[in-house]
Scaffold this motif. Structure first.
Motif, PDB file in Angstrom:
ATOM      1  N   LEU A 223       0.826  -1.208   0.000  1.00 59.98           N
ATOM      2  CA  LEU A 223       0.000   0.000   0.000  1.00 59.98           C
ATOM      3  C   LEU A 223       0.861   1.260   0.000  1.00 59.98           C
ATOM      4  O   LEU A 223       1.952   1.295   0.575  1.00 59.98           O
ATOM      5  CB  LEU A 223      -0.915   0.016   1.231  1.00 59.98           C
ATOM      6  N   TRP A 224       0.318   2.289  -0.610  1.00 63.35           N
ATOM      7  CA  TRP A 224       0.913   3.624  -0.562  1.00 63.35           C
ATOM      8  C   TRP A 224      -0.236   4.621  -0.360  1.00 63.35           C
ATOM      9  O   TRP A 224      -1.156   4.696  -1.165  1.00 63.35           O
ATOM     10  CB  TRP A 224       1.660   3.924  -1.863  1.00 63.35           C
ATOM     11  N   GLU A 225      -0.177   5.326   0.753  1.00 62.25           N
ATOM     12  CA  GLU A 225      -1.234   6.277   1.121  1.00 62.25           C
ATOM     13  C   GLU A 225      -2.600   5.609   1.061  1.00 62.25           C
ATOM     14  O   GLU A 225      -3.578   6.173   0.578  1.00 62.25           O
ATOM     15  CB  GLU A 225      -1.188   7.499   0.200  1.00 62.25           C
ATOM     16  N   GLY A 226      -2.658   4.365   1.555  1.00 57.70           N
ATOM     17  CA  GLY A 226      -3.918   3.639   1.632  1.00 57.70           C
ATOM     18  C   GLY A 226      -4.382   2.995   0.349  1.00 57.70           C
ATOM     19  O   GLY A 226      -5.403   2.315   0.326  1.00 57.70           O
ATOM     20  N   ARG A 227      -3.607   3.155  -0.714  1.00 57.72           N
ATOM     21  CA  ARG A 227      -3.986   2.610  -2.023  1.00 57.72           C
ATOM     22  C   ARG A 227      -3.062   1.453  -2.374  1.00 57.72           C
ATOM     23  O   ARG A 227      -1.848   1.544  -2.176  1.00 57.72           O
ATOM     24  CB  ARG A 227      -3.896   3.708  -3.080  1.00 57.72           C
ATOM     25  N   GLU A 228      -3.611   0.360  -2.909  1.00 57.93           N
ATOM     26  CA  GLU A 228      -2.797  -0.781  -3.281  1.00 57.93           C
ATOM     27  C   GLU A 228      -1.995  -0.468  -4.539  1.00 57.93           C
ATOM     28  O   GLU A 228      -2.554  -0.102  -5.568  1.00 57.93           O
ATOM     29  CB  GLU A 228      -3.666  -2.016  -3.511  1.00 57.93           C
ATOM     30  N   VAL A 229      -0.665  -0.626  -4.433  1.00 58.12           N
ATOM     31  CA  VAL A 229       0.204  -0.292  -5.552  1.00 58.12           C
ATOM     32  C   VAL A 229       1.132  -1.446  -5.925  1.00 58.12           C
ATOM     33  O   VAL A 229       1.993  -1.303  -6.806  1.00 58.12           O
ATOM     34  CB  VAL A 229       1.057   0.961  -5.245  1.00 58.12           C
ATOM     35  N   GLY A 230       0.962  -2.592  -5.267  1.00 61.65           N
ATOM     36  CA  GLY A 230       1.845  -3.694  -5.605  1.00 61.65           C
ATOM     37  C   GLY A 230       1.567  -4.931  -4.788  1.00 61.65           C
ATOM     38  O   GLY A 230       0.608  -4.988  -4.005  1.00 61.65           O
ATOM     39  N   THR A 231       2.439  -5.924  -4.984  1.00 63.24           N
ATOM     40  CA  THR A 231       2.288  -7.222  -4.337  1.00 63.24           C
ATOM     41  C   THR A 231       3.651  -7.742  -3.937  1.00 63.24           C
ATOM     42  O   THR A 231       4.600  -7.702  -4.730  1.00 63.24           O
ATOM     43  CB  THR A 231       1.631  -8.236  -5.291  1.00 63.24           C
ATOM     44  N   MET A 232       3.746  -8.265  -2.737  1.00 59.25           N
ATOM     45  CA  MET A 232       4.995  -8.873  -2.274  1.00 59.25           C
ATOM     46  C   MET A 232       5.212 -10.198  -2.981  1.00 59.25           C
ATOM     47  O   MET A 232       4.263 -10.965  -3.214  1.00 59.25           O
ATOM     48  CB  MET A 232       4.918  -9.086  -0.766  1.00 59.25           C
ATOM     49  N   ARG A 233       6.472 -10.475  -3.342  1.00 64.79           N
ATOM     50  CA  ARG A 233       6.793 -11.762  -3.956  1.00 64.79           C
ATOM     51  C   ARG A 233       7.808 -12.492  -3.077  1.00 64.79           C
ATOM     52  O   ARG A 233       7.583 -12.664  -1.913  1.00 64.79           O
ATOM     53  CB  ARG A 233       7.292 -11.562  -5.393  1.00 64.79           C
ATOM     54  N   SER A 234       8.931 -12.949  -3.585  1.00 65.19           N
ATOM     55  CA  SER A 234       9.842 -13.762  -2.783  1.00 65.19           C
ATOM     56  C   SER A 234      10.634 -12.895  -1.806  1.00 65.19           C
ATOM     57  O   SER A 234      10.761 -11.679  -1.972  1.00 65.19           O
ATOM     58  CB  SER A 234      10.809 -14.520  -3.704  1.00 65.19           C
ATOM     59  N   SER A 235      11.203 -13.547  -0.790  1.00 63.16           N
ATOM     60  CA  SER A 235      11.996 -12.819   0.193  1.00 63.16           C
ATOM     61  C   SER A 235      12.930 -13.768   0.921  1.00 63.16           C
ATOM     62  O   SER A 235      12.722 -14.980   0.950  1.00 63.16           O
ATOM     63  CB  SER A 235      11.095 -12.103   1.204  1.00 63.16           C
ATOM     64  N   ALA A 236      13.957 -13.187   1.514  1.00 66.12           N
ATOM     65  CA  ALA A 236      14.891 -13.901   2.383  1.00 66.12           C
ATOM     66  C   ALA A 236      15.524 -12.862   3.288  1.00 66.12           C
ATOM     67  O   ALA A 236      16.075 -11.872   2.804  1.00 66.12           O
ATOM     68  CB  ALA A 236      15.960 -14.638   1.581  1.00 66.12           C
ATOM     69  N   GLY A 237      15.415 -13.064   4.591  1.00 68.67           N
ATOM     70  CA  GLY A 237      15.933 -12.074   5.519  1.00 68.67           C
ATOM     71  C   GLY A 237      15.221 -10.749   5.354  1.00 68.67           C
ATOM     72  O   GLY A 237      13.986 -10.693   5.299  1.00 68.67           O
ATOM     73  N   ARG A 238      15.984  -9.684   5.217  1.00 70.23           N
ATOM     74  CA  ARG A 238      15.411  -8.343   5.067  1.00 70.23           C
ATOM     75  C   ARG A 238      15.397  -7.881   3.617  1.00 70.23           C
ATOM     76  O   ARG A 238      15.232  -6.703   3.326  1.00 70.23           O
ATOM     77  CB  ARG A 238      16.190  -7.347   5.935  1.00 70.23           C
ATOM     78  N   GLN A 239      15.582  -8.831   2.715  1.00 73.62           N
ATOM     79  CA  GLN A 239      15.522  -8.518   1.288  1.00 73.62           C
ATOM     80  C   GLN A 239      14.339  -9.230   0.652  1.00 73.62           C
ATOM     81  O   GLN A 239      13.930 -10.299   1.111  1.00 73.62           O
ATOM     82  CB  GLN A 239      16.805  -8.970   0.583  1.00 73.62           C
ATOM     83  N   GLY A 240      13.816  -8.646  -0.391  1.00 65.70           N
ATOM     84  CA  GLY A 240      12.702  -9.278  -1.073  1.00 65.70           C
ATOM     85  C   GLY A 240      12.546  -8.753  -2.483  1.00 65.70           C
ATOM     86  O   GLY A 240      13.311  -7.905  -2.951  1.00 65.70           O
ATOM     87  N   MET A 241      11.566  -9.300  -3.164  1.00 64.64           N
ATOM     88  CA  MET A 241      11.165  -8.823  -4.481  1.00 64.64           C
ATOM     89  C   MET A 241       9.685  -8.498  -4.414  1.00 64.64           C
ATOM     90  O   MET A 241       8.915  -9.195  -3.728  1.00 64.64           O
ATOM     91  CB  MET A 241      11.411  -9.887  -5.547  1.00 64.64           C
ATOM     92  N   CYS A 255       3.450  -2.881   3.825  1.00 61.03           N
ATOM     93  CA  CYS A 255       2.946  -4.216   3.512  1.00 61.03           C
ATOM     94  C   CYS A 255       2.751  -4.945   4.828  1.00 61.03           C
ATOM     95  O   CYS A 255       3.730  -5.294   5.507  1.00 61.03           O
ATOM     96  CB  CYS A 255       3.912  -4.957   2.602  1.00 61.03           C
ATOM     97  N   GLU A 256       1.498  -5.108   5.217  1.00 63.28           N
ATOM     98  CA  GLU A 256       1.156  -5.628   6.533  1.00 63.28           C
ATOM     99  C   GLU A 256       1.862  -4.772   7.577  1.00 63.28           C
ATOM    100  O   GLU A 256       1.727  -3.558   7.567  1.00 63.28           O
ATOM    101  CB  GLU A 256       1.478  -7.122   6.615  1.00 63.28           C
ATOM    102  N   ALA A 257       2.678  -5.371   8.473  1.00 60.06           N
ATOM    103  CA  ALA A 257       3.313  -4.573   9.523  1.00 60.06           C
ATOM    104  C   ALA A 257       4.683  -4.046   9.123  1.00 60.06           C
ATOM    105  O   ALA A 257       5.369  -3.405   9.929  1.00 60.06           O
ATOM    106  CB  ALA A 257       3.437  -5.410  10.798  1.00 60.06           C
ATOM    107  N   ALA A 258       5.104  -4.302   7.899  1.00 61.23           N
ATOM    108  CA  ALA A 258       6.458  -3.943   7.474  1.00 61.23           C
ATOM    109  C   ALA A 258       6.466  -2.698   6.601  1.00 61.23           C
ATOM    110  O   ALA A 258       5.513  -2.413   5.872  1.00 61.23           O
ATOM    111  CB  ALA A 258       7.086  -5.106   6.716  1.00 61.23           C
TER     112      ALA A 258
END
Length: 274
Positions: A223-241, A255-258
């Motif tokens: 989310l950005w300013e309450g609007r959906e602008v994307g989707t989380m994909r893969s991740s490992a540790g503190r890195q992701g796509m 994205c959720e609590a992050a």
């Protein structure tokens, strides 16, 4: 020191027969004729509508084309390719080969135990090497180490980062990462891929992100300013796509609590896909 990791989630589909190059040439996104001993090609199989189904490295031992792809996708890939075999003199079968990734150096200097079919990862020089071997290879890194390395480079990892029959190649960097040939002629899904490039139709990109907080699951909305602008994909540790709309890439997102901070790599041409 060269790092070498086993990738047990990957397997190899062998394409043999005198028509193997021409058979694949009309089906996948890259120029199959460029695959040769010591030289790999990265390519994708698309739907007729130009949507991603699978991607793989194409290596060669001189007698076979060897498709290094996701193990879970291999039966689907073999079935799909077999539909188009018709009168082509080709055979498709799973090869008894193990898949390894090597990086931070040349696997040829890592010791005589590194044998088999070796080729540079064609996407980026920093990506390292692909190694296919019939016997186990001595490793000094883990699959997670490789995952962190490819995430830092912004390299997509198949179905972990793309959605079958939804994702398009130029959203996931296939142009900049040498996964598409613009000169070889027609292949399945070529029309949409070309139209997307030349009309500048890319509106979102798969980009590396930094994660501050609990790592969100794949598929979680961004989310950005309450609007959906994307989707989380893969991740490992503190890195992701994450797949993120272009207009939101310069912002800190939620994205959720992050907190999610997009970090497009230098190789990525933002807003220049046309």
């Amino acid at each position: 020191m060269t790092k070498i990791a086993a990738l047990p989630a990957r397997a190899v589909l062998a394409v043999t027969g005198e028509d193997r190059i021409s058979f694949l040439q009309g089906l996948v996104s890259n120029d199959v004729a460029d695959a040769a001993p010591g030289r790999a090609v990265w390519a994708a199989l698309l739907t007729p509508q130009g949507k991603w189904l699978a991607d793989f490295f194409i290596l060669s031992d001189g007698e076979r084309l060897l498709l290094d792809g996701e193990r879970a996708q291999l039966p689907m890939l073999q079935q799909r390719l077999s539909r188009y075999r018709l009168r082509s003199r080709v055979t498709l079968s799973e090869a008894d080969l193990l898949v390894f990734a090597a990086w931070d150096g040349d696997p040829g200097i890592a010791g005589p135990e590194v044998a088999g079919i070796v080729a540079r990862d064609p996407r980026l020089p920093e990506a390292g090497w692909r190694v296919l071997s019939a016997a186990p290879v001595a490793v000094n890194a883990t699959e997670e180490d490789w995952d962190l390395h490819r995430l830092a480079l912004g390299l997509p990892d198949g179905s972990r980062d793309m959605e079958a029959e939804k994702s398009i190649l130029l959203e996931a960097g296939f142009d900049e990462l040498h996964g598409v040939s613009w000169t070889k002629g027609c292949y399945m899904g070529q029309e949409l891929t070309a139209r997307t490039k030349y009309r500048g139709l890319v509106k979102r990109r798969l980009v590396p992100v930094r994660i501050d907080g609990d790592t969100p699951p794949a598929g979680a909305p961004i989310l950005w300013e309450g609007r959906e602008v994307g989707t989380m994909r893969s991740s490992a540790g503190r890195q992701g796509m994450a797949v993120v709309r272009l207009e939101a890439l310069e912002n800190v997102l939620q994205c959720e609590a992050a907190r999610i901070t997009p970090a497009p790599p230098k190789w990525m041409r933002m807003g220049d896909d046309g």
